[in-house]
Design a protein around this motif. Structure first.
Motif, PDB file in Angstrom:
ATOM      1  N   LEU A  13       0.908  -1.288   0.128  1.00 30.16           N
ATOM      2  CA  LEU A  13       0.062  -0.082   0.093  1.00 30.16           C
ATOM      3  C   LEU A  13       0.800   1.156   0.036  1.00 30.16           C
ATOM      4  N   GLY A  14       2.108   1.215   0.752  1.00 30.57           N
ATOM      5  CA  GLY A  14       2.945   2.665   0.778  1.00 30.57           C
ATOM      6  C   GLY A  14       2.452   3.712   1.487  1.00 30.57           C
ATOM      7  N   SER A  69      -5.663   7.273  19.946  1.00 27.96           N
ATOM      8  CA  SER A  69      -6.486   8.419  20.526  1.00 27.96           C
ATOM      9  C   SER A  69      -5.635  10.000  20.852  1.00 27.96           C
ATOM     10  N   SER A  70      -4.551  10.018  21.160  1.00 27.81           N
ATOM     11  CA  SER A  70      -4.016  11.232  21.479  1.00 27.81           C
ATOM     12  C   SER A  70      -4.331  12.071  20.346  1.00 27.81           C
ATOM     13  N   ARG A  71      -4.116  11.989  18.937  1.00 26.97           N
ATOM     14  CA  ARG A  71      -4.224  12.684  17.891  1.00 26.97           C
ATOM     15  C   ARG A  71      -5.425  12.338  16.750  1.00 26.97           C
ATOM     16  N   ARG A  72      -6.050  11.393  17.404  1.00 26.27           N
ATOM     17  CA  ARG A  72      -7.314  11.055  16.278  1.00 26.27           C
ATOM     18  C   ARG A  72      -8.124  12.283  15.737  1.00 26.27           C
ATOM     19  N   ALA A  73      -8.463  13.125  16.599  1.00 29.92           N
ATOM     20  CA  ALA A  73      -9.327  14.160  15.912  1.00 29.92           C
ATOM     21  C   ALA A  73      -8.869  14.955  14.966  1.00 29.92           C
ATOM     22  N   GLU A  74      -7.235  15.216  15.261  1.00 33.61           N
ATOM     23  CA  GLU A  74      -6.696  16.248  14.592  1.00 33.61           C
ATOM     24  C   GLU A  74      -6.530  15.377  12.974  1.00 33.61           C
ATOM     25  N   THR A  75      -6.168  14.043  13.131  1.00 32.74           N
ATOM     26  CA  THR A  75      -5.925  13.296  12.026  1.00 32.74           C
ATOM     27  C   THR A  75      -6.900  13.067  11.030  1.00 32.74           C
ATOM     28  N   ILE A  76      -7.987  12.854  11.692  1.00 33.38           N
ATOM     29  CA  ILE A  76      -9.424  12.623  10.979  1.00 33.38           C
ATOM     30  C   ILE A  76      -9.732  13.772  10.332  1.00 33.38           C
ATOM     31  N   ALA A  77      -9.489  14.948  10.855  1.00 34.24           N
ATOM     32  CA  ALA A  77      -9.949  16.397  10.293  1.00 34.24           C
ATOM     33  C   ALA A  77      -8.813  16.383   9.062  1.00 34.24           C
ATOM     34  N   ARG A  78      -7.630  16.206   9.233  1.00 38.38           N
ATOM     35  CA  ARG A  78      -6.887  16.244   8.160  1.00 38.38           C
ATOM     36  C   ARG A  78      -7.002  15.549   6.959  1.00 38.38           C
ATOM     37  N   ILE A  79      -7.471  14.297   7.106  1.00 37.37           N
ATOM     38  CA  ILE A  79      -7.888  13.072   5.977  1.00 37.37           C
ATOM     39  C   ILE A  79      -8.973  13.880   5.458  1.00 37.37           C
ATOM     40  N   ARG A  80     -10.073  14.176   6.049  1.00 41.36           N
ATOM     41  CA  ARG A  80     -11.214  14.853   5.699  1.00 41.36           C
ATOM     42  C   ARG A  80     -11.127  16.040   4.760  1.00 41.36           C
ATOM     43  N   GLN A  81     -10.098  16.890   5.108  1.00 37.07           N
ATOM     44  CA  GLN A  81      -9.707  17.757   4.195  1.00 37.07           C
ATOM     45  C   GLN A  81      -8.947  17.464   3.004  1.00 37.07           C
ATOM     46  N   GLY A 126      -7.305   2.333   3.275  1.00 38.64           N
ATOM     47  CA  GLY A 126      -6.407   3.058   2.884  1.00 38.64           C
ATOM     48  C   GLY A 126      -5.487   3.827   3.812  1.00 38.64           C
ATOM     49  N   GLY A 127      -4.641   4.960   3.581  1.00 43.16           N
ATOM     50  CA  GLY A 127      -3.930   5.667   4.352  1.00 43.16           C
ATOM     51  C   GLY A 127      -3.276   6.653   4.196  1.00 43.16           C
ATOM     52  N   LEU A 128      -2.579   7.452   4.642  1.00 42.53           N
ATOM     53  CA  LEU A 128      -1.906   8.632   4.368  1.00 42.53           C
ATOM     54  C   LEU A 128      -0.536   8.308   3.812  1.00 42.53           C
ATOM     55  N   SER A 129      -0.110   8.879   2.658  1.00 40.32           N
ATOM     56  CA  SER A 129       1.228   8.656   2.080  1.00 40.32           C
ATOM     57  C   SER A 129       2.307   9.213   3.393  1.00 40.32           C
ATOM     58  N   PRO A 130       3.589   8.730   3.191  1.00 38.56           N
ATOM     59  CA  PRO A 130       4.486   8.994   4.101  1.00 38.56           C
ATOM     60  C   PRO A 130       4.659  10.412   4.663  1.00 38.56           C
ATOM     61  N   ASP A 131       4.625  11.374   3.592  1.00 41.07           N
ATOM     62  CA  ASP A 131       4.916  12.619   3.896  1.00 41.07           C
ATOM     63  C   ASP A 131       3.530  13.364   4.525  1.00 41.07           C
ATOM     64  N   GLY A 132       2.386  12.525   4.586  1.00 37.73           N
ATOM     65  CA  GLY A 132       1.217  13.114   5.070  1.00 37.73           C
ATOM     66  C   GLY A 132       0.285  14.087   3.973  1.00 37.73           C
ATOM     67  N   ALA A 133       0.723  14.081   2.906  1.00 39.81           N
ATOM     68  CA  ALA A 133      -0.015  14.989   1.777  1.00 39.81           C
ATOM     69  C   ALA A 133      -1.112  14.476   1.014  1.00 39.81           C
ATOM     70  N   ARG A 134      -1.098  13.027   1.077  1.00 35.78           N
ATOM     71  CA  ARG A 134      -2.314  12.008   0.141  1.00 35.78           C
ATOM     72  C   ARG A 134      -2.774  11.235   0.627  1.00 35.78           C
ATOM     73  N   TRP A 135      -3.704  11.076   0.294  1.00 39.16           N
ATOM     74  CA  TRP A 135      -4.753   9.573   0.714  1.00 39.16           C
ATOM     75  C   TRP A 135      -4.585   8.703  -0.078  1.00 39.16           C
ATOM     76  N   ILE A 136      -3.801   7.573   0.046  1.00 37.01           N
ATOM     77  CA  ILE A 136      -3.477   6.406  -0.789  1.00 37.01           C
ATOM     78  C   ILE A 136      -4.832   5.366  -0.539  1.00 37.01           C
TER      79      ILE A 136
END
Length: 404
Positions: free
Chosen positions: A137-138, A329-341, A167-177
């Protein structure tokens, strides 16, 4: 919701004292028996509500909130699911199962905290390692793991149910794969890495003297005997099962409602308690795979039923629901918001929380906005008294006692 005609509490109330007289139990098992027997009885106290119009009154006893109690866990699951709804993404979700071979399950029963913890860690490391590999998946993924320790017949069968977005975030966090349609990660590759990581962790626990062996297993204290047990397991296929993706977010929530707060047996599966023992419904998956009738009933003596139920009491403080990767849990809300964006997904609207007939989640004291109308006249029910554990209410009314 109507009270089932037969509950685990009824079995413990009738046969629990005899079982306790003949068996030596752990402190945790004793706490579970005591909690279930006391749940929604006067032993835990409660409150009285009265209609402001017609004076109809109801007593509701407090619940034990023990995580092994069949009564309490359905309400706890609803509360948990309401919190999880905001975490759902508009992507396919996958369900994986990681199981332990029978020889290791026997060791796990005598070392629950150590080996159940290792099961969580090995499965999580397996998924994260394979997912980040560019050959697969990368991407950095997130998932929720839920421990079950039972089979349908309440025998000891430790395994993890894992729910993961496809799926998941690319290693640099810029793309949803996204993963390929209908395919998350290769099961055979997952199985082999899981086997290696678990056995490495198990060997390290043994070398560090952190495992106990009782009953038929004391010989495994010796390094040679332990190595001989593990040798064939290094070549055997370990069960890692991937189911087809869910139909959508609603299907994910429906699944989580069934699995996150499940206990060894639900009251709804109980059929009868009589001189023959306790009869309950179960699913014979081996018969199902051969095309035979697989929904069956089983009758156990009351002693054996209670013994099997208590096999699945977890160590105090052990977390059986854990979040990993993007869902930590510690950063879930922030991460989910980023993915939705990134994927331009709308924010979900939380569904209204359901409550029981008393307007509360566990038959404890309801909040003002959750109080139901009077069943007699539709008037407003008001709280008139709280009473302490082991005491009776002082209020004198023609009351209905609600233990549903």
């Amino acid at each position: 919701m109507a009270r089932p005609s037969l509950e685990v509490a009824d079995i413990l109330n009738r046969h629990g004292d005899a079982f306790l007289a003949r068996h030596r139990l752990s402190r945790g098992q004793l706490k579970v028996i005591g909690a279930i027997r006391a749940c929604r009885t006067a032993a835990l106290g409660g409150h009285v509500m009265r209609c402001s119009d017609c004076d109809h009154a109801t007593i509701a006893y407090n619940s034990c909130r023990n995580r092994h109690c069949p009564r309490c866990q359905s309400a706890a699951a609803k509360d948990w699911l309401a919190d999880r709804q905001a975490d759902l993404l508009p992507v396919p979700y996958y369900h994986l199962v990681f199981s332990l071979p029978a020889p290791i399950a026997a060791i796990a029963f005598q070392n629950k905290a150590e080996l159940y913890g290792l099961l969580f860690r090995a499965a999580a490391a397996t998924l994260a390692t394979i997912a980040i590999d560019p050959k697969h998946l990368g991407a950095r993924i997130g998932f929720t793991s839920v421990l079950h320790t039972w089979g349908s017949a309440m025998t000891h069968h430790p395994h993890l149910h894992i729910i993961a977005p496809g799926g998941g975030l690319s290693p640099d966090g810029a793309r949803w794969i996204s993963c390929r349609p209908g395919f998350f990660l290769p099961v055979r590759v997952l199985s082999r890495l899981f086997r290696r990581l678990f056995l490495e962790g198990l060997a390290a626990l043994h070398a560090g003297g952190r495992l106990a062996f009782h009953g038929d297993l004391p010989h495994l204290v010796e390094a040679d005997a332990f190595a001989a047990l593990l040798a064939p397991l290094r070549r055997a296929d370990w069960v890692v099962y991937a189911k087809r993706p869910f139909g959508g977010p609603d299907a994910v929530l429906a699944y989580l409602a069934r699995y996150t707060h499940r206990v060894a047996i639900a009251n709804s599966r109980l059929v009868a308690m009589d001189r023959h023992g306790v009869t309950f419904r179960w699913k014979d998956y081996r018969a199902r795979s051969s095309g035979k009738a697989w929904r069956k009933t089983m009758t156990l003596t009351a002693t054996e039923f209670i013994r099997r139920f208590l096999l699945h009491v977890l160590p105090d403080g052990f977390h059986r629901i854990r979040h990993y990767g993007l869902l930590t849990s510690s950063r879930r809300a922030e991460t989910i918001a980023r993915i939705r964006q990134i994927i331009a997904a709308p924010i979900p609207v939380a569904a209204p929380q359901e409550h029981d007939a008393n307007g509360c989640t566990e038959a404890d004291e309801p909040r003002d906005d959750h109080r139901p109308p009077c069943p007699c006249c539709g008037g407003r029910m008001i709280l008139v008294e709280r009473f302490a554990p082991g005491t009776a209410p002082r209020t004198i009314f023609a009351v209905r006692i609600d233990t549903s």
